[in-house]
Structures are given as structure tokens and as C-alpha cells.
Design a protein around this motif. Structure first.
Motif, PDB file in Angstrom:
ATOM      1  N   LEU A 286       0.836  -1.196   0.000  1.00  0.00           N
ATOM      2  CA  LEU A 286       0.000   0.000   0.000  1.00  0.00           C
ATOM      3  C   LEU A 286       0.874   1.250   0.000  1.00  0.00           C
ATOM      4  O   LEU A 286       0.621   2.204  -0.749  1.00  0.00           O
ATOM      5  N   CYS A 287       1.922   1.247   0.825  1.00  0.00           N
ATOM      6  CA  CYS A 287       2.827   2.404   0.885  1.00  0.00           C
ATOM      7  C   CYS A 287       3.553   2.610  -0.445  1.00  0.00           C
ATOM      8  O   CYS A 287       3.768   3.748  -0.873  1.00  0.00           O
ATOM      9  N   ASP A 288       3.914   1.506  -1.111  1.00  0.00           N
ATOM     10  CA  ASP A 288       4.534   1.620  -2.443  1.00  0.00           C
ATOM     11  C   ASP A 288       3.607   2.357  -3.399  1.00  0.00           C
ATOM     12  O   ASP A 288       4.043   3.176  -4.216  1.00  0.00           O
ATOM     13  N   ALA A 289       2.302   2.031  -3.300  1.00  0.00           N
ATOM     14  CA  ALA A 289       1.324   2.692  -4.177  1.00  0.00           C
ATOM     15  C   ALA A 289       1.204   4.174  -3.842  1.00  0.00           C
ATOM     16  O   ALA A 289       1.051   5.018  -4.733  1.00  0.00           O
ATOM     17  N   ILE A 290       1.290   4.506  -2.561  1.00  0.00           N
ATOM     18  CA  ILE A 290       1.169   5.898  -2.137  1.00  0.00           C
ATOM     19  C   ILE A 290       2.353   6.730  -2.639  1.00  0.00           C
ATOM     20  O   ILE A 290       2.190   7.839  -3.163  1.00  0.00           O
ATOM     21  N   ILE A 291       3.571   6.199  -2.466  1.00  0.00           N
ATOM     22  CA  ILE A 291       4.771   6.977  -2.818  1.00  0.00           C
ATOM     23  C   ILE A 291       5.224   6.743  -4.255  1.00  0.00           C
ATOM     24  O   ILE A 291       6.291   7.181  -4.667  1.00  0.00           O
ATOM     25  N   ASN A 292       4.394   5.976  -5.029  1.00  0.00           N
ATOM     26  CA  ASN A 292       4.693   5.693  -6.438  1.00  0.00           C
ATOM     27  C   ASN A 292       6.028   4.975  -6.608  1.00  0.00           C
ATOM     28  O   ASN A 292       6.868   5.352  -7.435  1.00  0.00           O
ATOM     29  N   SER A 293       6.241   3.964  -5.795  1.00  0.00           N
ATOM     30  CA  SER A 293       7.469   3.178  -5.899  1.00  0.00           C
ATOM     31  C   SER A 293       7.146   1.797  -6.437  1.00  0.00           C
ATOM     32  O   SER A 293       6.183   1.168  -6.024  1.00  0.00           O
TER      33      SER A 293
END
Length: 886
Positions: A286-293
Motif C-alpha cells: 500500500l505504501c509503495d502505491a502511495i509513494i509511487n514506488s
């Protein structure tokens, strides 16, 4: 995911590996075991959660955990999570009740709670229920529900309540009763020794006793402040300058130390923390999706945060899901607002990324929250168009409805699906006032747009919602039209929409007299609802098919279907299950199983009180209860009910939803010989059978035989089996009274053959007029059967009772004094209190005192009601001023 549960809310956080042992706190928790309720109340950062977790790790008792969030302000959701939490101890706990709560927004939570308490009391083990972050609850309904649990909890249940503020309970009463253990700020504050132990366990730097004293004096035992001080000292390595961290007011320490902690982190981690602060809970993907990683860098950062103990709290045993400490998250949110003008930190864009991730992972409630925060209305429209989304929304429909209502008018005009969902959610919650307004506005917008399959589908949803609205208003002709339109326009893969429309179409057909066609459609709808595991629509179909079996005179089959519907809808059913209990009561009444019929009617009434008050649907159940009580010989009790329902019927405009109650009320009056009262209601009754029954009671035999013959043609033509049986019994009674006994015997034999298989008895007992004599004549002709003898024996058991009017009026007459009767007559004549005072030469206060006594004895709230009851029961014969009665 038929119903979205956030499993991490049920996870008990683990205590830090290096924790200061606080025996005095453990002792207080131990004392709480004896009292039943332990309240842990203190502001943020005082270590409430850590203290509870430390205690749980040192107790032998089984425990369950619930981390509360804002969505738990819905009583149904709150109770659902409590049950789910208890199921972490015992997986079988209240599984059936849980499924009912998941499908119904209107399940009676107090009834559910009673089941929970009963099941807990039967457990052979002692249980602790922890409710963490209770300060998030602002709903008075949830407070009331928890207080109910606290008040009536079984001996084997202990509750630990953690909150930043006082819960709105009568804590003084709980203290006096010895039911409350309290752990407050003074208990949670670190002592000087505990502060020293904390530094010793948390850092390798040597801190002097004098410096410990400075910290303890400034922070005053605030656990998080001490923790932040340790982190700051470690980052700077400057123990000697520790006093500078505590210059000024203590309220600024939190912000300053957080800034110190965040500033010393790498830019990558700082950016990660700020961007992910929009999330209540997070995982690496989910965090990857938020920070576009796309390189799974979030997992590496999360591991660093854990290593540095940076206010990150694991939410599951696998350490996949986490949340930030509330104070830490608040500071990160504030930084995000400051940075939001920067294109990398646009809050709406971050919410958009989160919404997309949740949507693709089928976590629809969270997807909705972030998408609406992102103002990403295209995605929001796409979410609602997903045909199964209505199932996913059931968990939080109240909160979703509130959010949808906050959308700007221009958005609602651009996206008509939002108004349709507002209307649909209102329907599901029983709030019918705003439904048509929203549907109409959505329809106006759609009709102005270009023709396309997409908008036709939306029109289909509008018509489907209108068909359900028409059902709630008992407008079956409109229901038939709207459901037909819906079926023509709804997409084949819109399973829920088509299933609902099929059911609505069948209901309308049945109400309009097309029973056979309705029966076929019900069968299709039932198969579809079972295939798609739609419990609610399955229940609707079973009730409808039960009613058809009842109309077919197959009472045993009807009973089976009603009981199946009750089973499907669960032990704590939605309001609609009232119709299943009502049908069951009717069937049991007709079979003369009166005690069971009364129990079913009472259950129906409890559920009907949950309907929209404007529908007055509970009236039908109250009158059914009275009807059964009459059959049981409890005439006075029945009269008390009927006198109240007739007043309400008089006050309210007779609508389709109250017409059934009016008919049943009139029927009850006839059973008690109150012909005049029954005749007064006749003008409100659109039922060809009742005037015939009334004519039989009035002795108008020949005239009503002619009316009966006309109606009989329609009944035979439409295969109306229930009506045919009733007509045959009435015809036999009329013929007997006319003196045509030979033909009456032929007719009554036909009626017996129709009723025997279904077990119908009351249709004979309630008609009375000449029926017992015809049964006796059949017995003389050796045409008796077990069934005939059973009915004859029941006739012989019927006591010769006074009419309901006589018995009830005599009871009230005995209750009222001579002076009270005199004043009641003057009230009926239209005199004011002042005029009565002059007429009787008594003080006006004395008149008012008599009025209060009269109202209490007659269960009335005002003069008009008292006069109406007195008139109905024969206490008042002449009324000079008929303003008071209709």
C-alpha cells in the motif's frame, strides 16, 4: 469479500521487549478482575495501551482485543466487531448472529447484545474484553449499548476500557457498587525510579541522577515525553545539554521533540512518513502505491522504522500491517498540510493512489473513503457501478451515506449514480422521506444526457429503487410498473439489481391477483438469491412464497416456509422478518394453536416497531395480538389493545399500510359482538368479504347471499383458494339462517374438504352463525370424521362469554368513581374545566385532579382520547358536542 472486516483491529499489540516492570499497575489490573470493569483513562502518550498489553501478557485469563476507530460509532458495526473479537477466543461464538448483523443495517442491536450476554454466561472460562481508544466513540447509541453490556455482563466477563477522556457513564454509581477499578494519570506516570529504569533499558548513554530529576520534573512522568527524550539524546549524543529540550511550557515538548526526531531522519524516510500519514493503517505494498514506488522500497523503510522504534505499532502477528502512534501521526499530518502545495505532497493525489490500491485489492470501504477524499469522482462512479458493491457497503452504510450527502451540488448533478446510491442507502435504513426526491433529481440528469447502455442501466436502478419504495407504501400497481421497467433496463450481470426487481415484480403480481404468475417468478428469484448467497432477498422470497401457500390454503407448507425465512434471516433478524412472524401467527391462529400464534405475533410486533414510524405497520401486529387474545378468552386484555389502536387509526389518515390493521380490527369487533363499531370501520375497508360477514352478523341473509354469489364468480375464476373457503363457510351460514339447511349442508361439506388438508379450524369457529348446528347435523348423518369431531369438540369448549364491549366497559365503570363519571360526561358534552367547576360547584384544581385520575384509568393523554375510549366502551351514551370523536 461479502462483508469487509478490518482484521487488524482485533490484534493485541505486543509489549516492547525492554519494558519497565511496573508491579503497582499490574496489581491494579488484578484488582479490576474482581470488579468486572477497569477504566484506563489518561491523555495521549501516557502508555495506556502498553500497560494493558503488559498486564495481558502476565495473566492466565483468555482475552480478546478491539482497537476502536471512527466507523465504530455505528452501533451495528461496534457490536459486530465485539462479537468478532470474542470469536478470536472461540470461533463458534455467535457466528449466526454475526452473519445477521452483516446483512442488515437495521438489526436490533439490543436484542443481539442480549444473545451475546447469554452466550457469554454459558462459557466455562473467564474472559477479558479490551476496548482500546474508546474516546473515538461519540455516538450516544454506542455509549448506551456498552453501558447495557457493562450493566448486565455475566460474572465471567471482565472489561478493560482505554480512553483519553471520561466515558459518559454514571461512574459514581459503578464506584459505589464496587464494580469499577480506575487507572488514571497518577497511576500511569513514571516515578523517578521508573524513569531511571527506562533510561537504563533504552540507551547506552550514561544519564546522571540529577539529569533524570530534571527530566522527571519537567515531563512529570509523561511516558511518551520520556521516550522522546531518550531518542533525542541518542540522536544528538549530547547528554550535557538535556535541559534545553525542556525549556518553556511542557505543551510544546511534543512538537519540538517530534521535529527533532523527524529532522534527523533521511529525506527518503521523512518523505515516506509524511505521505503515508493519510493512512489509518498501512502495509508495504500500500505504501509503495502511495509513494509511487515499484521497487518495494517501503518494506525496507518500514523495517528501519521498526529497528529505530519510531512510533510505529504492528497490527498483526506477521508484522505486515502497522499504524503510527496517534501523536506522531498528528505531527506528520500537520507537516503534510504545510507541504501540500508541493506537487509531490498533494493530499488529493495521495488519497487517489490509496483509493486505487484499496479498490484493486477489493477493500471497498477503504477505497470509498480515500476516493471521496481525493475528489476522484470518476473512480467513485466506477466503484458504485460495480454490481456487487452494494454487498461491500453494508458494513458502513450509515457513514457512507453521510459522506455522500456532503458532495457538492455540481458533483451530484454531474454524477447521478451518487443520488441513486443516497436513495438506495436511505431505503435500506428505512428512511423513505428523501428517497423519491433523490431518485427524481438523478432521473432528470440522466434524461438530459446522451442515450447509452450505461445510463440505461442507471435508469434501471432508479426504477428498481422506486419499486421497493412503492412496496413500503403498499402501492402495488406502481410497484408492478416500476419493477417491469427495471427488469427491461438492468444489465444481465447486475445480479443484485435484477434479483430485487424480480422479487418486487412477483410481489406486485401477487397483490394484483396474479398468483400463479407470481409463484413462478418467486421461484426464479429464490433460486437466484440462493445461488448468489443473498440472505436478505432469500428471506424476502421465502416469506412471499409462504404467503402464497397460505392463500392456497396449504397451511402446513406456509408454516414451513415462514419458519425457513425466520431461520435464514437469523436469530436477530432485520425488521422485514416481522412479516414472517406475522404470517406464522396467522397460520397458527387458523390451526387454533393459539399460544404459539400469540408468541409469533408478539415477535412480529417487536420487529415492526423498527419500521419507519410513518408507515404505522406495528398496528397490524397489535391487532393480531388482540385477535389471538380474544380467541384465548382474554377479552379485557384484548380490549385494552384495541381501544388504543382504534384511537391511532382515528388520528392517522387510513393508508394502504394501515388498511390491514383496520380490517383486522373490524373482524375482532365482530367476534366480540360489537357490530356497530365494526360497521363504522367498514367504509375504510376495501375487502368484498367483510361486508358479507357484517351482513351475516346483522341478520341480512338474503341480501348478502346475492352479494356473495357475485363475488364467488371472481374467486373461482382467479383460483383464490383462501377466499373460496371463507366464502363457502359464510354461504353455508347464510343459507342455514335462511332456512335452506339441505343446501347449507352440501356447502359446508365442500368447505370441510377444502380445509382439512390445510388444518384450517378458526374459519369455522370464528363464523359461529349456524356452523356448529351444521356440524352436528353432519354427525347425525354419520358423516363425521376425526377432523369434524375435533371442530365440534372445540365448539363445545367455547365458553359463553360476555361481549368484549360489556366486559371491558364494566371493568372501566368499576374503576371510575361516581364523580369521575359525572365529570367525564361533562367533558364529552364539551364543557371546559372552568365550566365544569361552576356546574358542580367545586374548585378548578379539583376538576383538574379528577381529569388526571380519569386519564390515568383510561390510559388517555388528553380529553379527546378519554371521551373516545368512554364512547367506545359504552360509558358515555350521548355526546352533545361531537367535536371530540370522529
Amino acid at each position: 469479500m461479502a462483508d469487509e472486516m478490518i482484521r487488524t483491529k482485533l490484534y493485541c499489540p505486543t509489549s516492547p521487549q525492554q519494558i519497565v516492570k511496573r508491579k503497582r499497575l499490574l496489581k491494579k489490573f488484578k484488582q479490576g478482575e474482581q470488579k468486572g470493569l477497569t477504566l484506563v483513562s489518561a491523555p495521549a502518550g501516557f502508555g495506556k495501551t502498553t500497560a494493558i498489553c503488559d498486564y495481558l501478557e502476565n495473566t492466565q485469563l483468555k482475552y480478546s482485543w478491539l482497537s476502536i476507530d471512527e466507523d465504530d460509532n455505528d452501533p451495528r458495526i461496534f457490536l459486530m466487531y465485539i462479537i468478532e473479537s470474542l470469536r478470536t477466543i472461540d470461533n463458534g461464538f455467535e457466528k449466526k448472529i454475526l452473519s445477521t448483523l452483516r446483512i442488515s443495517d437495521s438489526a436490533n442491536t439490543k436484542n443481539v447484545l442480549a444473545h451475546v450476554i447469554n452466550e457469554l454466561s454459558e462459557a466455562n472460562t473467564e474472559i477479558i474484553l479490551v476496548l482500546d481508544d474508546y474516546h473515538r466513540i461519540v455516538s450516544s447509541d454506542v455509549h448506551e449499548l456498552l453501558l447495557e453490556l457493562i450493566t448486565y455482563k455475566p460474572q465471567n466477563l471482565r472489561i478493560i476500557l482505554s480512553s483519553r477522556k471520561e466515558p459518559p457513564f454514571d461512574l459514581a454509581r459503578l464506584r459505589v457498587s464496587g464494580l469499577l477499578e480506575e487507572i488514571r494519570i497518577s497511576d500511569l506516570r513514571f516515578t523517578n525510579i521508573e524513569t531511571k529504569d527506562f533510561f537504563s533499558l533504552s540507551t547506552k548513554l550514561r544519564v546522571s541522577s540529577e539529569q533524570i530529576n530534571i527530566i522527571e520534573k519537567k515531563i512529570n512522568g509523561w511516558v511518551t515525553g520520556i521516550k522522546l527524550a531518550v531518542m533525542s539524546i541518542e540522536e544528538s549524543g549530547n547528554v550535557q545539554d538535556i535541559e534545553k529540550y525542556f525549556d518553556g511550557d511542557i505543551s510544546y515538548i511534543s512538537d519540538y521533540l517530534f521535529e527533532e526526531v523527524i529532522t534527523n531522519l533521511s529525506p527518503e524516510i521523512q518523505s515516506f512518513l509524511v505521505k503515508t500519514s493519510i493512512l489509518n493503517e498501512f502495509c508495504a505494498p500500500l505504501c509503495d502505491a502511495i509513494i509511487n514506488s515499484s521497487h518495494s522500497s517501503s518494506q525496507i523503510i518500514i523495517e528501519k522504522l521498526i529497528q529505530q522504534n519510531l512510533f510505529i505499532i504492528p497490527m498483526d502477528n506477521e508484522q505486515k500491517w502497522f499504524r503510527y502512534h496517534d501523536l506522531f501521526k498528528l505531527t506528520l499530518n500537520n507537516k503534510l498540510k504545510i507541504l501540500s502545495n508541493n506537487s509531490d505532497y498533494r493530499i488529493e493525489e495521495l488519497h487517489k493512489n490509496a483509493g486505487l490500491w484499496f479498490f484493486h485489492n477489493q477493500l471497498y470501504t477503504e477505497a470509498f473513503k480515500h476516493t471521496i477524499s481525493a475528489k476522484n469522482y470518476n473512480l467513485l462512479e466506477h466503484i458504485f457501478v460495480e454490481t456487487k458493491f452494494i454487498y461491500h457497503l453494508r458494513l458502513s452504510s450509515n457513514s457512507i451515506l453521510k459522506k455522500l450527502k456532503t458532495l457538492p451540488e455540481e458533483v451530484l448533478m454531474e454524477y447521478p449514480i451518487f443520488r441513486i446510491e443516497i436513495a438506495t442507502l436511505n431505503l435500506g435504513l428505512g428512511k423513505i422521506e428523501e428517497v423519491e426526491q433523490n431518485l427524481g433529481m438523478a432521473e432528470d440528469v440522466i434524461l438530459k444526457k446522451e442515450e447509452s447502455g450505461f445510463y440505461k442501466k442507471l435508469l434501471g436502478r432508479i426504477y428498481g429503487a422506486r419499486s421497493v419504495l412503492s412496496f413500503s407504501q403498499y402501492n402495488f400497481e406502481d410497484m408492478l410498473t416500476q419493477s417491469q421497467k427495471a427488469l427491461e433496463l438492468l444489465a444481465d450481470n447486475d445480479v443484485y439489481g435484477r434479483n430485487t426487481a424480480l422479487w418486487a415484480h412477483a410481489v406486485a403480481l401477487n397483490a394484483c391477483g396474479n398468483r400463479e404468475q407470481a409463484k413462478n417468478i418467486y421461484t426464479k428469484s429464490l433460486e437466484l438469491s440462493k445461488k448468489n448467497k443473498s440472505i436478505f432477498i432469500t428471506g424476502l422470497n421465502l416469506v412471499a412464497m409462504g404467503e402464497i401457500s397460505e392463500c392456497d390454503n396449504n397451511l402446513y407448507k406456509a408454516e414451513e416456509l415462514f419458519l425457513k425465512a425466520i431461520e435464514v434471516l437469523g436469530e436477530t433478524p432485520p425488521p422485514f422478518a416481522a412479516e414472517a412472524y406475522m404470517g406464522l401467527s396467522r397460520v397458527l391462529y387458523q390451526r387454533n394453536e393459539l399460544s404459539k400464534a400469540l408468541e409469533a405475533a408478539q415477535k412480529s410486533w417487536k420487529l415492526m416497531t423498527l419500521y419507519d414510524k410513518k408507515l404505522n405497520r406495528d398496528l397490524i401486529a397489535k391487532v393480531q395480538i388482540a385477535l389471538v387474545k380474544i380467541a384465548l378468552g382474554l377479552n379485557d386484555e384484548a380490549m385494552e389493545i384495541l381501544s388504543k389502536t382504534i384511537l391511532k387509526i382515528r388520528k392517522e389518515e387510513i393508508t394502504a399500510s394501515t388498511a390491514d390493521a383496520v380490517l383486522l380490527q373490524a373482524y375482532a369487533y365482530l367476534l366480540c359482538g360489537r357490530i356497530n363499531e365494526a360497521e363504522k370501520l367498514c367504509k375504510h375497508i376495501n375487502n368484498p368479504m367483510f361486508p358479507i360477514r357484517l351482513g351475516l352478523a346483522k341478520g341480512e341473509y338474503k341480501k348478502n347471499l346475492s352479494i356473495l354469489e357475485e363475488y364467488k364468480k371472481e374467486v373461482v375464476e382467479k383460483n383464490m383458494h383462501k377466499e373460496r373457503l371463507e366464502l363457502l363457510v359464510l354461504e353455508a351460514a347464510l343459507l342455514y339462517k335462511e332456512g335452506n339447511i339441505k343446501k347449507a349442508l352440501i356447502i359446508i361439506e365442500e368447505a370441510i374438504s377444502l380445509s382439512e388438508n390445510g388444518g384450517n379450524i378458526r374459519v369455522f369457529l370464528d363464523t359461529k352463525e349456524g356452523i356448529m348446528e351444521l356440524f352436528k347435523e353432519l354427525k347425525k348423518q354419520n358423516k363425521d370424521t376425526i377432523y369434524l369431531n375435533k371442530i365440534l369438540s372445540l365448539f363445545s369448549m367455547l365458553k359463553s362469554e360476555k361481549s368484549l364491549e360489556t366486559s371491558s366497559s364494566s371493568l372501566i365503570t368499576e374503576q371510575l368513581s361516581a364523580r369521575e363519571k359525572e365529570i367525564l360526561q361533562l367533558i364529552a358534552n364539551g364543557l371546559s374545566n372552568h365550566q365544569i367547576s361552576e356546574e358542580l360547584n367545586i374548585a378548578i384544581d379539583t376538576v383538574k385532579g379528577h381529569n388526571r385520575n380519569i386519564f390515568n384509568k383510561l390510559n388517555a393523554t388528553r380529553r379527546t382520547e378519554a371521551v373516545a375510549i368512554a364512547y367506545d366502551t359504552g360509558l358515555i351514551k350521548n355526546i352533545k358536542n361531537n367535536t371530540f370523536v370522529s
